[in-house]
Design a protein around this motif. Structure first.
Motif, short mmCIF file in Angstrom:
data_model
loop_
_atom_site.label_atom_id
_atom_site.label_comp_id
_atom_site.label_asym_id
_atom_site.label_seq_id
_atom_site.Cartn_x
_atom_site.Cartn_y
_atom_site.Cartn_z
N PHE A 7 0.78 -1.26 0.10
CA PHE A 7 0.04 0.10 0.14
C PHE A 7 0.93 1.09 -0.10
O PHE A 7 0.54 2.19 -0.66
N GLU A 8 1.98 1.30 0.77
CA GLU A 8 2.88 2.45 0.89
C GLU A 8 3.49 2.83 -0.53
O GLU A 8 3.59 3.71 -0.85
N THR A 11 1.98 -0.02 -5.21
CA THR A 11 2.29 -1.31 -6.02
C THR A 11 0.96 -1.78 -7.00
O THR A 11 -0.06 -2.01 -6.55
N LEU A 12 1.26 -2.05 -8.14
CA LEU A 12 0.22 -2.34 -9.03
C LEU A 12 0.25 -3.93 -9.16
O LEU A 12 1.37 -4.69 -8.78
N ILE A 13 -0.80 -4.53 -9.42
CA ILE A 13 -0.95 -6.21 -9.55
C ILE A 13 -1.33 -6.52 -10.92
O ILE A 13 -2.27 -6.01 -11.53
N LYS A 14 -0.62 -7.47 -11.28
CA LYS A 14 -0.91 -8.03 -12.54
C LYS A 14 -1.82 -9.35 -12.44
O LYS A 14 -0.91 -10.41 -11.69
N LEU A 15 -2.74 -9.61 -13.11
CA LEU A 15 -3.53 -10.94 -12.73
C LEU A 15 -4.22 -10.94 -13.95
O LEU A 15 -4.99 -9.92 -14.48
N ASN A 16 -4.26 -12.15 -14.56
CA ASN A 16 -5.12 -12.57 -15.68
C ASN A 16 -4.78 -11.66 -16.88
O ASN A 16 -5.76 -11.22 -17.61
N ASP A 17 -3.66 -11.03 -17.11
CA ASP A 17 -3.06 -9.96 -17.90
C ASP A 17 -3.86 -8.98 -17.90
O ASP A 17 -4.22 -8.09 -18.99
N PRO A 21 -5.18 -1.79 -9.30
CA PRO A 21 -4.39 -0.89 -8.47
C PRO A 21 -4.36 -1.17 -7.05
O PRO A 21 -3.71 -0.53 -6.47
N CYS A 22 -4.93 -2.41 -6.60
CA CYS A 22 -5.03 -2.68 -5.19
C CYS A 22 -5.42 -4.10 -5.21
O CYS A 22 -6.03 -4.66 -6.10
N ALA A 27 -8.73 -9.34 -6.08
CA ALA A 27 -9.59 -10.30 -5.61
C ALA A 27 -11.05 -10.33 -6.23
O ALA A 27 -11.52 -11.40 -6.60
N MET A 28 -11.63 -9.04 -6.52
CA MET A 28 -12.87 -9.20 -7.05
C MET A 28 -12.83 -9.52 -8.57
O MET A 28 -13.77 -10.11 -9.20
N GLU A 29 -11.49 -9.56 -9.15
CA GLU A 29 -11.67 -10.25 -10.62
C GLU A 29 -11.65 -11.64 -10.51
O GLU A 29 -12.39 -12.13 -11.40
#
Length: 128
Positions: A7-8, A11-17, A21-22, A27-29
């Motif tokens: 959070f500080e 950091t971006l998260i890449k999931l399923n291409d 942003p969080c 998770a909701m994906e």
């Protein structure tokens, strides 16, 4: 990187291409939408056949159930096992080990849904 750093550092998260942003949006994906968490809830106790799920979820269309199960399988939350040794064809769905990690989340959503129904809605008895 620990959870606080995520959070500080924003950091971006890449999931399923896709880029998220969080962690919540990531998770909701995986479990978001109208039916995914409902399907997961129905698979918590045991493996079920497709038709069992259909009967337990009468308001979901066959197409939607099929698509959501495929997506849950693709995302590694649900496993699909096909038995073809003897007719009729038998397909069973169950939670994977990764899928079991979401059980406390889905149970918490269910509990909150009960609270929301008491606070903001009502329970209606059905004739079964």
């Amino acid at each position: 990187m620990d959870r606080k750093e995520l959070f500080e550092k924003k950091t971006l998260i890449k999931l399923n291409d896709k880029i998220f942003p969080c962690p919540t949006s990531a998770a909701m994906e995986l479990i978001g939408g109208k039916w995914k968490s409902v399907i997961l809830m129905h698979l918590i106790d045991r493996t079920k056949r497709y038709n069992e799920l259909r009967k337990e979820l009468p308001s979901v269309t066959e197409r939607t159930l099929s698509l959501q199960l495929k997506q849950l399988e693709k995302d590694g939350l649900v496993s699909r096992k096909v038995y073809t040794k003897k007719p009729p064809l038998k397909v069973e769905y169950s939670l994977t080990d990764f899928g079991r990690t979401v059980v406390p989340v889905v149970q918490a959503i269910t509990e909150w849904g009960i609270t929301a129904a008491y606070e903001k809605g009502e329970f209606i008895e059905t004739k079964e």
